[in-house]
Write a protein that holds these residues in place. Structure first.
Motif, PDB file in Angstrom:
ATOM      1  N   ARG A 361      18.164  -7.576 -33.429  1.00  0.00           N
ATOM      2  CA  ARG A 361      19.027  -6.922 -32.442  1.00  0.00           C
ATOM      3  C   ARG A 361      18.182  -6.111 -31.477  1.00  0.00           C
ATOM      4  O   ARG A 361      17.332  -5.330 -31.893  1.00  0.00           O
ATOM      5  N   THR A 398      23.140 -13.718 -28.360  1.00  0.00           N
ATOM      6  CA  THR A 398      24.595 -13.565 -28.331  1.00  0.00           C
ATOM      7  C   THR A 398      24.942 -12.092 -28.415  1.00  0.00           C
ATOM      8  O   THR A 398      24.175 -11.284 -28.939  1.00  0.00           O
ATOM      9  N   SER A 399      26.117 -11.754 -27.890  1.00  0.00           N
ATOM     10  CA  SER A 399      26.567 -10.358 -27.943  1.00  0.00           C
ATOM     11  C   SER A 399      27.160  -9.996 -29.290  1.00  0.00           C
ATOM     12  O   SER A 399      27.144  -8.829 -29.688  1.00  0.00           O
ATOM     13  N   ARG A 431      32.620 -13.812 -26.806  1.00  0.00           N
ATOM     14  CA  ARG A 431      31.178 -13.758 -27.026  1.00  0.00           C
ATOM     15  C   ARG A 431      30.436 -14.037 -25.724  1.00  0.00           C
ATOM     16  O   ARG A 431      30.846 -14.892 -24.939  1.00  0.00           O
ATOM     17  N   THR A 433      26.809 -15.408 -24.552  1.00  0.00           N
ATOM     18  CA  THR A 433      25.655 -16.096 -25.128  1.00  0.00           C
ATOM     19  C   THR A 433      24.770 -16.672 -24.031  1.00  0.00           C
ATOM     20  O   THR A 433      25.179 -16.797 -22.871  1.00  0.00           O
ATOM     21  N   ILE A 522      25.547 -15.487 -20.479  1.00  0.00           N
ATOM     22  CA  ILE A 522      24.994 -14.173 -20.139  1.00  0.00           C
ATOM     23  C   ILE A 522      24.751 -14.060 -18.649  1.00  0.00           C
ATOM     24  O   ILE A 522      24.928 -12.985 -18.050  1.00  0.00           O
ATOM     25  N   ASN A 529      30.304  -5.347 -18.103  1.00  0.00           N
ATOM     26  CA  ASN A 529      29.926  -5.710 -19.466  1.00  0.00           C
ATOM     27  C   ASN A 529      28.429  -5.640 -19.728  1.00  0.00           C
ATOM     28  O   ASN A 529      27.980  -5.919 -20.842  1.00  0.00           O
ATOM     29  N   LEU A 533      26.353  -5.587 -23.433  1.00  0.00           N
ATOM     30  CA  LEU A 533      25.403  -6.617 -23.830  1.00  0.00           C
ATOM     31  C   LEU A 533      24.018  -6.028 -24.100  1.00  0.00           C
ATOM     32  O   LEU A 533      23.368  -6.396 -25.083  1.00  0.00           O
ATOM     33  N   ASN A 536      23.846  -4.637 -27.397  1.00  0.00           N
ATOM     34  CA  ASN A 536      24.181  -5.573 -28.478  1.00  0.00           C
ATOM     35  C   ASN A 536      23.646  -6.967 -28.177  1.00  0.00           C
ATOM     36  O   ASN A 536      24.372  -7.954 -28.266  1.00  0.00           O
ATOM     37  N   MET A 537      22.376  -7.057 -27.838  1.00  0.00           N
ATOM     38  CA  MET A 537      21.775  -8.359 -27.577  1.00  0.00           C
ATOM     39  C   MET A 537      21.116  -8.851 -28.867  1.00  0.00           C
ATOM     40  O   MET A 537      20.038  -8.401 -29.238  1.00  0.00           O
TER      41      MET A 537
END
Length: 713
Positions: A361, A398-399, A431, A433, A522, A529, A533, A536-537
């Motif tokens: 993460r 992905t988030s 999501r 991605t 993405i 957003n 992201l 939370n990548m």
């Protein structure tokens, strides 16, 4: 402190009065004050005790020092006490004031769904009254702000304790019941053994009575002996408790509330003492009363009871053994159901290949990555570097990572279909991605295509949906080319074109059916957003060998792109999968331990009772053999008497299990609480082990010499 390697920490935004509401004071410094909520005041934060100890060595000088979070400076106001954990968020490292006006992502009225409210009721106000008042306020807000509040369903008030332990309440109750059953079996076993031992002391008791002792005095003696045995057993249990606690903490799921705080304290010691005393009194009372009612005239005349002890006395011990067997079978069937459920759960496909998959993460500084194109550039640069590492097969981001416990949902509508009000709009999992995410995760593309580098902010907005999404809204049709409006920003729904359908993924747990999902690239996310992201990548890297061996090399590549990017939660996907199974594994482990203990105790009881019966029937068996009975006849006689009790206990246990195992229904997956194979196999296992316990004393009985047996009396 503005220096050192960047670290991702878990923080909570809260109103300044939260600690006053919870009745919590700082260990050093202070908690939040009302003025800390004002946008113009200096930013402050409060450290958790664990983070203070881990990162700053419990230095008291930390108060008043600066700390940099996401390139913004904060002042440390204080440190929370060690026994405090934020409700439902044990892992929180810091707490910062909630200042919506200073946060563009949260100052919009329709963004308040991220809030959780904690309140203390006034004296005399019930939870139902408070909930009714709050729902009246919610209805009024819906009238005043229909757009922002159209999808709000109202307020559900629950006690804080239930909110924290609610998901584990059933498991705790079931395990507590299992502990109680094992205690009952142990006490019944103790009572049976003491009862058998007391019957061998008739001559001693007769002599004591003849010398002037009262029957009350005899009862006190037996009770004292039983209480001492119980206290010794409790003391031994305390000795074994410390390693048991370490094992429980080690095996407990990370979601178990405050598992790290499990320890022995005065309450535990007092409870153990109390249970030991009660066990000694209650289950020592039966043998004491039984002995006190005996007539010892024959003992004084010199003739023992032998085989004529009477069926009434034997029946007491038989009832105790029958109860042990029934309770043991109840626990065995419960453990069997949990074991079969766990095996079924392990065989469930999560929707992707979890082998050779590394997960990491990333937290990107918001100030440096405030625009979508900045995030896209970072993704492309890092993706190329990681893919060029030896041992790497592919990589993506992905988030929301499957099985991580995180989740994001949005509303949507389908273009060309009748319009829906805000409250009628369906919800789907959401999501963000990058290209190659599906290939890296081995999530199959059923139709259409994957995201590519040509999907940019200037091109047609696109999306990929899951199988369940497609089946629900386009049954029997292809959704490729259809347009949907997704509400993933504060500016209103935006239209995207469906370019692909992928396989379902069990994001929230193996035991739950896959939910409909929508994926967006993405490179096309709305600006609102971006911060979600960047915080939370989650990167996933498919490797050719053991994934964790590449973790250090991947971190170096991340630092080469930007040294301010913090990494955390570096694991293999197999570890995530194991964590998702941890609650079921934990329940099975503890329940299995209790079941095995119950089985051992029951078989010890069977062995002891039959062994005692053989001793008491020595003369009878000698006469039978003198009259022509063979060793096989004696074996059948002794084993048959033991198995008769066992079969009665099994029948009673099956009835109890059929009724009581229904409480396990919420803990099981893929099987019925009355699973036939479990209800057949567990009794057979118990009967076979009981047969062995009966055979050993029966074999000894078959070796009795008739001459010696007849002379023994």
């Amino acid at each position: 402190m503005g220096a050192g390697e960047p670290e991702r920490i878990f923080g909570v935004r809260s109103s300044a009065n939260i600690f006053q509401t919870l009745g919590v004071d700082a260990e050093i410094g202070r908690t939040l004050l009302n003025e800390d909520d004002n946008p113009g005041n200096p930013r402050v934060l409060v450290l958790s005790h664990g983070f203070w100890s881990r990162r700053f060595g419990m230095s008291a000088d930390i108060v008043g020092k600066p700390l940099t979070l996401d390139d913004e400076n904060y002042i440390v106001a204080g440190v929370l006490p060690p026994d405090f954990a934020f409700p439902g968020m044990d892992a929180a490292d810091i707490v910062v004031p909630l200042v919506p006006d200073a946060d563009p992502l949260r100052k919009e009225r329709n963004s308040i769904s991220f809030l959780r409210v904690i309140g203390r009721l006034k004296e005399g106000v019930t939870l139902q009254q408070a909930e009714s008042n709050w729902n009246s306020m919610a209805s009024q807000l819906q009238r005043l702000y229909p757009v922002a509040n159209a999808s709000k369903k109202g307020v559900k008030a629950v006690p804080l304790h239930e909110e924290i332990v609610g998901n584990f309440r059933l498991a705790f109750l079931v395990l507590s019941a299992a502990v109680g059953l094992v205690l009952l079996i142990a006490c019944a076993n103790l009572a049976n053994l003491v009862l058998a031992r007391a019957s061998t002391r008739y001559r001693e008791m007769a002599i004591r009575l003849a010398l002037g002792a009262t029957r009350g005095r005899l009862m006190k003696q037996l009770l004292t002996e039983n209480i001492l045995l119980a206290l010794l057993g409790g003391s031994l249990g305390l000795v074994l408790t410390q390693p048991a606690i370490k094992a429980i903490i080690l095996l407990s799921p990370t979601s178990l509330p405050r598992a790290g705080e499990i320890e022995m304290d005065a309450t535990v010691l007092f409870f153990t003492l109390l249970i030991s005393l009660l066990s000694g009194v209650l289950f020592g009372l039966l043998p004491a009363l039984h002995t006190a009612k005996e007539s010892f005239t024959q003992e004084l005349k010199g003739s023992g009871k032998g085989a004529s002890e009477g069926s009434r006395k034997n029946s007491v011990r038989n009832v105790l053994i029958l109860t042990e067997v029934a309770l043991s079978l109840l626990l065995l069937i419960g453990a069997g159901l949990l074991a079969k459920s766990f095996i079924r759960l392990q065989s469930v496909s999560p929707g992707f290949d979890f082998k050779n998959l590394l997960v990491m993460r990333l937290s990107l500084p918001n100030a440096q990555y405030s625009k979508p194109e900045m995030v896209t550039a970072f993704y492309k640069q890092l993706s190329n570097k990681i893919k060029n590492l030896p041992g790497v097969k592919s990589a993506g981001a992905t988030s929301v990572l499957p099985l991580s416990g995180s989740n994001v949902r949005i509303n949507f509508t389908i273009s060309g279909r009748p319009p829906l009000s805000l409250s009628e709009r369906p919800i789907t999992q959401y999501r963000m991605t990058g290209p190659d995410y599906f290939r890296t995760m081995s999530i199959p593309i059923r139709s259409g295509r994957d995201f590519t580098n040509t999907d940019t902010l200037q091109s047609q907005p696109v999306a990929i949906i899951s199988d369940s999404f497609a089946r629900r809204h386009w049954p029997g049709e292809s959704p490729i080319g259809a347009h949907i409006n997704i509400d993933d920003n504060n500016q209103g729904p935006r239209e995207v074109e469906i370019v692909g359908v992928v396989g379902d993924v069990r994001h929230t747990g193996l035991q739950l059916d896959p939910a409909p999902e929508i994926y967006v690239p993405i490179s096309q996310i709305p600006e609102e957003n971006v911060s979600m992201l960047t915080n939370n990548m989650n990167w996933v890297v498919r490797t050719f060998a053991e994934p964790l061996t590449l973790a250090a090399a991947i971190r170096r590549e991340i630092q080469s792109v930007n040294g301010s990017v913090a990494t955390s939660n570096t694991k293999s996907m197999e570890q995530y999968l194991s964590s998702s199974l941890a609650p079921s594994r934990f329940n099975l482990f503890l329940f299995g331990i209790f079941s095995v203990a119950a089985l051992i105790l029951a078989c010890m009881g069977i062995y002891a009772v039959i062994s005692y019966s053989v001793t008491q029937r020595t003369q009878e068996l000698g006469i039978r053999m003198a009259l022509g009975a063979q060793k096989l006849d004696v074996l059948k006689l002794v084993i048959g008497s033991g198995l008769k009790i066992v079969f009665m206990g099994v029948a009673l246990g099956l009835i109890a299990a059929y009724i009581l195992t229904r409480v396990l229904s919420n803990l099981l997956y893929g099987i019925s609480v009355t699973d036939p194979s479990t209800f057949v196999s567990m009794p057979l296992i118990l009967i076979l082990i009981a047969l062995l316990a009966s055979y050993l004393p029966a074999r000894r009985a078959a070796k009795v010499d008739p001459v010696i047996a007849l002379r023994s009396e």
